[in-house]
Write a protein that holds these residues in place. Structure first.
Motif, PDB file in Angstrom:
ATOM      1  N   GLY A  55      11.120  -9.921  -4.964  1.00  0.00           N
ATOM      2  CA  GLY A  55      10.126  -8.987  -5.468  1.00  0.00           C
ATOM      3  C   GLY A  55       9.764  -9.222  -6.924  1.00  0.00           C
ATOM      4  N   GLN A  56      10.666  -9.784  -7.696  1.00  0.00           N
ATOM      5  CA  GLN A  56      10.404 -10.035  -9.109  1.00  0.00           C
ATOM      6  C   GLN A  56      10.209 -11.527  -9.377  1.00  0.00           C
ATOM      7  OE1 GLN A  56       9.982  -7.250 -10.501  1.00  0.00           O
ATOM      8  NE2 GLN A  56      11.297  -5.877  -9.376  1.00  0.00           N
ATOM      9  N   ASP A  57      10.294 -12.348  -8.339  1.00  0.00           N
ATOM     10  CA  ASP A  57      10.328 -13.798  -8.506  1.00  0.00           C
ATOM     11  C   ASP A  57       9.154 -14.354  -9.291  1.00  0.00           C
ATOM     12  OD1 ASP A  57      12.382 -13.215  -6.805  1.00  0.00           O
ATOM     13  OD2 ASP A  57      11.768 -14.570  -5.220  1.00  0.00           O
ATOM     14  N   LEU A  58       7.946 -13.961  -8.937  1.00  0.00           N
ATOM     15  CA  LEU A  58       6.753 -14.508  -9.597  1.00  0.00           C
ATOM     16  C   LEU A  58       6.701 -14.127 -11.072  1.00  0.00           C
ATOM     17  CD1 LEU A  58       4.142 -16.083  -9.389  1.00  0.00           C
ATOM     18  CD2 LEU A  58       3.014 -13.986  -8.662  1.00  0.00           C
ATOM     19  N   LEU A  59       6.943 -12.874 -11.373  1.00  0.00           N
ATOM     20  CA  LEU A  59       6.926 -12.424 -12.764  1.00  0.00           C
ATOM     21  C   LEU A  59       8.049 -13.083 -13.560  1.00  0.00           C
ATOM     22  CD1 LEU A  59       5.722 -10.642 -14.955  1.00  0.00           C
ATOM     23  CD2 LEU A  59       7.076  -8.730 -14.068  1.00  0.00           C
ATOM     24  N   ARG A  60       9.239 -13.176 -12.964  1.00  0.00           N
ATOM     25  CA  ARG A  60      10.363 -13.828 -13.644  1.00  0.00           C
ATOM     26  C   ARG A  60      10.058 -15.303 -13.881  1.00  0.00           C
ATOM     27  NH1 ARG A  60      14.647 -12.373 -10.587  1.00  0.00           N
ATOM     28  NH2 ARG A  60      14.262 -14.115  -9.199  1.00  0.00           N
ATOM     29  N   ALA A  61       9.421 -15.974 -12.921  1.00  0.00           N
ATOM     30  CA  ALA A  61       9.063 -17.388 -13.081  1.00  0.00           C
ATOM     31  C   ALA A  61       8.105 -17.565 -14.252  1.00  0.00           C
ATOM     32  CB  ALA A  61       8.447 -17.930 -11.795  1.00  0.00           C
ATOM     33  N   ARG A  62       7.116 -16.687 -14.365  1.00  0.00           N
ATOM     34  CA  ARG A  62       6.171 -16.769 -15.502  1.00  0.00           C
ATOM     35  C   ARG A  62       6.893 -16.550 -16.819  1.00  0.00           C
ATOM     36  NH1 ARG A  62       1.261 -13.079 -13.457  1.00  0.00           N
ATOM     37  NH2 ARG A  62       2.810 -11.592 -14.116  1.00  0.00           N
ATOM     38  N   LEU A  63       7.777 -15.564 -16.853  1.00  0.00           N
ATOM     39  CA  LEU A  63       8.526 -15.260 -18.069  1.00  0.00           C
ATOM     40  C   LEU A  63       9.421 -16.429 -18.462  1.00  0.00           C
ATOM     41  CD1 LEU A  63       9.485 -13.308 -20.274  1.00  0.00           C
ATOM     42  CD2 LEU A  63      11.095 -12.369 -18.609  1.00  0.00           C
ATOM     43  N   LEU A  64      10.173 -16.964 -17.505  1.00  0.00           N
ATOM     44  CA  LEU A  64      11.062 -18.087 -17.800  1.00  0.00           C
ATOM     45  C   LEU A  64      10.274 -19.325 -18.216  1.00  0.00           C
ATOM     46  CD1 LEU A  64      13.708 -17.700 -14.954  1.00  0.00           C
ATOM     47  CD2 LEU A  64      14.042 -17.289 -17.401  1.00  0.00           C
ATOM     48  N   GLY A 136      15.675  -7.342 -12.970  1.00  0.00           N
ATOM     49  CA  GLY A 136      14.575  -6.691 -12.279  1.00  0.00           C
ATOM     50  C   GLY A 136      14.843  -5.210 -12.170  1.00  0.00           C
ATOM     51  N   LEU A 137      13.789  -4.418 -12.238  1.00  0.00           N
ATOM     52  CA  LEU A 137      13.918  -2.976 -12.072  1.00  0.00           C
ATOM     53  C   LEU A 137      13.792  -2.610 -10.601  1.00  0.00           C
ATOM     54  CD1 LEU A 137      11.804  -1.687 -15.083  1.00  0.00           C
ATOM     55  CD2 LEU A 137      14.278  -1.544 -14.799  1.00  0.00           C
ATOM     56  N   GLN A 138      14.369  -1.499 -10.250  1.00  0.00           N
ATOM     57  CA  GLN A 138      14.351  -1.025  -8.874  1.00  0.00           C
ATOM     58  C   GLN A 138      13.009  -0.389  -8.550  1.00  0.00           C
ATOM     59  OE1 GLN A 138      17.575   1.646  -8.180  1.00  0.00           O
ATOM     60  NE2 GLN A 138      17.131   1.884  -6.025  1.00  0.00           N
ATOM     61  N   ARG A 139      12.484  -0.744  -7.385  1.00  0.00           N
ATOM     62  CA  ARG A 139      11.223  -0.159  -6.938  1.00  0.00           C
ATOM     63  C   ARG A 139      11.473   0.537  -5.603  1.00  0.00           C
ATOM     64  NH1 ARG A 139       6.187  -3.947  -6.441  1.00  0.00           N
ATOM     65  NH2 ARG A 139       7.135  -4.536  -4.484  1.00  0.00           N
ATOM     66  N   LEU A 140      11.275   1.850  -5.597  1.00  0.00           N
ATOM     67  CA  LEU A 140      11.492   2.623  -4.379  1.00  0.00           C
ATOM     68  C   LEU A 140      10.279   2.564  -3.460  1.00  0.00           C
ATOM     69  CD1 LEU A 140      13.235   5.718  -5.977  1.00  0.00           C
ATOM     70  CD2 LEU A 140      14.294   3.700  -4.957  1.00  0.00           C
ATOM     71  N   SER A 141       9.086   2.433  -4.053  1.00  0.00           N
ATOM     72  CA  SER A 141       7.837   2.290  -3.312  1.00  0.00           C
ATOM     73  C   SER A 141       6.803   1.721  -4.279  1.00  0.00           C
ATOM     74  CB  SER A 141       7.364   3.628  -2.741  1.00  0.00           C
ATOM     75  OG  SER A 141       6.961   4.496  -3.782  1.00  0.00           O
ATOM     76  N   LEU A 162      17.617  -7.851 -23.957  1.00  0.00           N
ATOM     77  CA  LEU A 162      17.490  -7.468 -22.561  1.00  0.00           C
ATOM     78  C   LEU A 162      16.016  -7.324 -22.207  1.00  0.00           C
ATOM     79  CD1 LEU A 162      18.727  -6.382 -19.863  1.00  0.00           C
ATOM     80  CD2 LEU A 162      18.731  -4.118 -20.948  1.00  0.00           C
ATOM     81  N   ILE A 163      15.625  -7.995 -21.144  1.00  0.00           N
ATOM     82  CA  ILE A 163      14.265  -7.846 -20.623  1.00  0.00           C
ATOM     83  C   ILE A 163      14.383  -7.325 -19.198  1.00  0.00           C
ATOM     84  CG2 ILE A 163      12.161  -9.042 -19.908  1.00  0.00           C
ATOM     85  CD1 ILE A 163      12.531 -10.953 -22.214  1.00  0.00           C
ATOM     86  N   LEU A 164      13.706  -6.205 -18.946  1.00  0.00           N
ATOM     87  CA  LEU A 164      13.653  -5.601 -17.627  1.00  0.00           C
ATOM     88  C   LEU A 164      12.250  -5.833 -17.087  1.00  0.00           C
ATOM     89  CD1 LEU A 164      15.314  -2.216 -18.631  1.00  0.00           C
ATOM     90  CD2 LEU A 164      16.440  -4.220 -17.629  1.00  0.00           C
TER      91      LEU A 164
END
Length: 169
Positions: A55-64, A136-141, A162-164
Motif C-alpha cells: 500500500g505504501q510501496d509506490l510512495l516509498r519508492a519515490r521517496l527512496l 507507513g501509516l495505518q489506513r483503515l479505509s 522519522l518519516i511517516l
C-alpha cells in the motif's frame, strides 16, 4: 503530496489534528519528525520496516529514489516475523523483500528478516543504528488514516529522523 511536521508527540490534540487533516485531503501525506541538529544531508543509513501488507510501496519508492541522490550509503529493509515462523516463512519473506527492494530500486539494499515476539520493540532497538526511519501509516479505509499505537510508540522512543508515509486512495 502534503508534507506535515510532527513536533510534539505528547499532545493528544496534535496527533488527532494531523490525523483529521490527513483524512480530509485527497493526496499523499508525508509526516516528518526530526530531533535537534538532524538534517537530510547527514542521512547515511535508512531503516525501512516492512509489515508485508503493501500500500505504501509506490510512495516509498519515490521517496527512496529522491533520497538516494543525497548520498545515502545503505538502505536496510527489515521485516519482523512471529517467533513461531518456520524456515519456509523466512525464505518466502526474504525473497519477497528482496524483490520489493529491487522494485523500489534501492541500491545497496540490505535485507533483514528476524523473528520476535515484540515487533515494535525490535524496530525501536534497531533504529538506534540508523539516521532515518521510514514507516507507513495505518489506513483503515480510503478516508480513515491513523497513526496507530505502534507508530506512536516508535516515534516516541526513537532518536533518528522519522518519516511517516501514507498514500492517497
Amino acid at each position: 503530496s502534503l508534507l506535515l511536521g510532527l513536533s510534539n508527540l505528547n499532545k493528544k490534540n496534535a496527533i488527532s489534528g494531523i490525523e483529521g487533516l490527513m483524512n480530509r485531503v485527497d493526496s499523499d501525506v508525508v509526516v516528518l519528525r526530526t530531533v535537534g541538529g538532524w538534517n537530510f544531508s547527514s542521512v547515511k543509513r535508512v531503516l525501512v520496516p516492512v509489515g508485508g501488507r503493501g500500500g505504501q510501496d509506490l510512495l516509498r519508492a519515490r521517496l527512496l529514489g529522491s533520497l538516494q541522490y543525497t548520498g545515502i550509503e545503505k538502505i536496510t529493509y527489515l521485516q519482523v516475523l512471529a517467533e513461531t515462523a518456520g524456515d519456509d516463512d523466512l525464505r518466502r519473506s526474504r525473497k519477497s523483500l528482496k524483490r520489493q527492494a529491487e522494485d523500489e530500486q534501492a541500491e545497496n539494499a540490505e535485507i533483514i528478516i528476524t523473528k520476535s515476539s515484540g515487533p515494535t520493540e525490535e524496530i525501536i532497538r534497531r533504529a538506534a543504528d540508523f539516521d532515518l526511519l521510514i514507516l507507513g501509516l495505518q489506513r483503515l479505509s480510503r478516508r480513515r488514516k491513523i497513526f496507530g499505537d505502534a507508530v506512536l510508540k516508535i516515534a516516541k522512543k526513537t532518536k533518528c529522523g522519522l518519516i511517516l508515509i501514507n498514500r492517497k486512495g
